[in-house]
Structure formats: C-alpha cells, structure tokens
Design a protein around this motif. Structure first.
Motif, PDB file in Angstrom:
ATOM      1  N   LEU A  37     -20.178  48.305  10.492  1.00 21.76           N
ATOM      2  CA  LEU A  37     -20.312  46.925  10.012  1.00 21.76           C
ATOM      3  C   LEU A  37     -19.252  46.583   8.974  1.00 21.76           C
ATOM      4  O   LEU A  37     -18.655  45.500   9.015  1.00 21.76           O
ATOM      5  N   ALA A  38     -19.014  47.505   8.047  1.00 25.16           N
ATOM      6  CA  ALA A  38     -17.987  47.259   7.027  1.00 25.16           C
ATOM      7  C   ALA A  38     -16.606  47.145   7.664  1.00 25.16           C
ATOM      8  O   ALA A  38     -15.790  46.307   7.261  1.00 25.16           O
ATOM      9  N   GLY A  39     -16.336  47.948   8.668  1.00 22.59           N
ATOM     10  CA  GLY A  39     -15.051  47.866   9.364  1.00 22.59           C
ATOM     11  C   GLY A  39     -14.876  46.559  10.102  1.00 22.59           C
ATOM     12  O   GLY A  39     -13.795  45.950  10.085  1.00 22.59           O
ATOM     13  N   MET A  40     -15.941  46.083  10.757  1.00 21.87           N
ATOM     14  CA  MET A  40     -15.853  44.808  11.470  1.00 21.87           C
ATOM     15  C   MET A  40     -15.645  43.648  10.513  1.00 21.87           C
ATOM     16  O   MET A  40     -14.864  42.732  10.800  1.00 21.87           O
ATOM     17  N   ILE A  41     -16.330  43.682   9.389  1.00 19.66           N
ATOM     18  CA  ILE A  41     -16.148  42.619   8.390  1.00 19.66           C
ATOM     19  C   ILE A  41     -14.726  42.665   7.830  1.00 19.66           C
ATOM     20  O   ILE A  41     -14.085  41.628   7.640  1.00 19.66           O
ATOM     21  N   GLY A  42     -14.208  43.863   7.600  1.00 15.54           N
ATOM     22  CA  GLY A  42     -12.837  43.996   7.108  1.00 15.54           C
ATOM     23  C   GLY A  42     -11.813  43.465   8.095  1.00 15.54           C
ATOM     24  O   GLY A  42     -10.865  42.765   7.714  1.00 15.54           O
ATOM     25  N   VAL A  43     -11.997  43.750   9.375  1.00 21.02           N
ATOM     26  CA  VAL A  43     -11.081  43.244  10.404  1.00 21.02           C
ATOM     27  C   VAL A  43     -11.179  41.725  10.496  1.00 21.02           C
ATOM     28  O   VAL A  43     -10.168  41.033  10.665  1.00 21.02           O
ATOM     29  N   MET A  44     -12.391  41.193  10.368  1.00 24.00           N
ATOM     30  CA  MET A  44     -12.563  39.749  10.419  1.00 24.00           C
ATOM     31  C   MET A  44     -11.788  39.069   9.293  1.00 24.00           C
ATOM     32  O   MET A  44     -11.090  38.082   9.514  1.00 24.00           O
ATOM     33  N   PHE A  45     -11.908  39.608   8.066  1.00 29.29           N
ATOM     34  CA  PHE A  45     -11.177  39.010   6.946  1.00 29.29           C
ATOM     35  C   PHE A  45      -9.675  39.201   7.085  1.00 29.29           C
ATOM     36  O   PHE A  45      -8.890  38.361   6.661  1.00 29.29           O
ATOM     37  N   LYS A  46      -9.252  40.298   7.718  1.00 28.39           N
ATOM     38  CA  LYS A  46      -7.823  40.534   7.905  1.00 28.39           C
ATOM     39  C   LYS A  46      -7.243  39.555   8.935  1.00 28.39           C
ATOM     40  O   LYS A  46      -6.105  39.110   8.806  1.00 28.39           O
ATOM     41  N   LEU A  47      -8.024  39.210   9.950  1.00 25.60           N
ATOM     42  CA  LEU A  47      -7.548  38.313  10.997  1.00 25.60           C
ATOM     43  C   LEU A  47      -7.857  36.843  10.727  1.00 25.60           C
ATOM     44  O   LEU A  47      -7.412  35.974  11.478  1.00 25.60           O
ATOM     45  N   LEU A  48      -8.606  36.553   9.673  1.00 21.44           N
ATOM     46  CA  LEU A  48      -9.011  35.183   9.389  1.00 21.44           C
ATOM     47  C   LEU A  48      -7.842  34.202   9.255  1.00 21.44           C
ATOM     48  O   LEU A  48      -7.896  33.111   9.840  1.00 21.44           O
ATOM     49  N   PRO A  49      -6.752  34.540   8.554  1.00 20.41           N
ATOM     50  CA  PRO A  49      -5.634  33.578   8.491  1.00 20.41           C
ATOM     51  C   PRO A  49      -5.038  33.264   9.862  1.00 20.41           C
ATOM     52  O   PRO A  49      -4.694  32.116  10.147  1.00 20.41           O
TER      53      PRO A  49
END
Length: 77
Positions: A37-49
């Motif tokens: 879950l932490a990894g998915m949230i991190g990837v989401m924030f990394k790809l958000l821009p």
C-alpha cells in the motif's frame, strides 16, 4: 519511512499473535500489505504531475476540437 512502517506493523502483529510460526506468517503478511500500500501511494504521488499534465492536455485538445466543430457548423448555413 516505509521501512519504519514495515517494522512497526511486523512488531505489532507479533505482539498480538505471539511469537510462533503462525504469528510470524501473519506478521510477514501484514508487513507485505503495508509495504504494498505504501508503495502504491508513493508511485501515485510520483506520477501525479504527469497525470495532471495529461488531463490538462486532453482538456485543451477537446476544447479546441469542440470549438472548431461549432465554427464549421455555423459556416455551413
């Protein structure tokens, strides 16, 4: 930070289940879930821009395409 979450979840599960083979399996499973879950949230924030940029580009393209279509319809009459 993610490693700390993993260690905390591992320790909490071991405290609640006791130190046994089944408890170790549950602790590893809980740690895996927390890390996933932490990894998915991190990837989401990394790809958000990039996701925002793609959304703005599609919005502008659709706006331009819709504007051209309406202009053509008015010129045909």
């Amino acid at each position: 930070m993610i490693e700390l979450l993993f260690l905390l979840s591992f320790a909490v599960v071991l405290i609640f289940t006791g130190v046994s083979l089944v408890g170790m399996a549950f602790a590893v499973l809980a740690g895996f879930v927390v890390m996933a879950l932490a990894g998915m949230i991190g990837v989401m924030f990394k790809l958000l821009p990039w996701l925002i940029l793609i959304g703005v580009a599609v919005w502008l393209y659709r706006g331009k395409k819709a504007g051209c279509h309406h202009r053509d319809r008015y010129h045909r009459r």
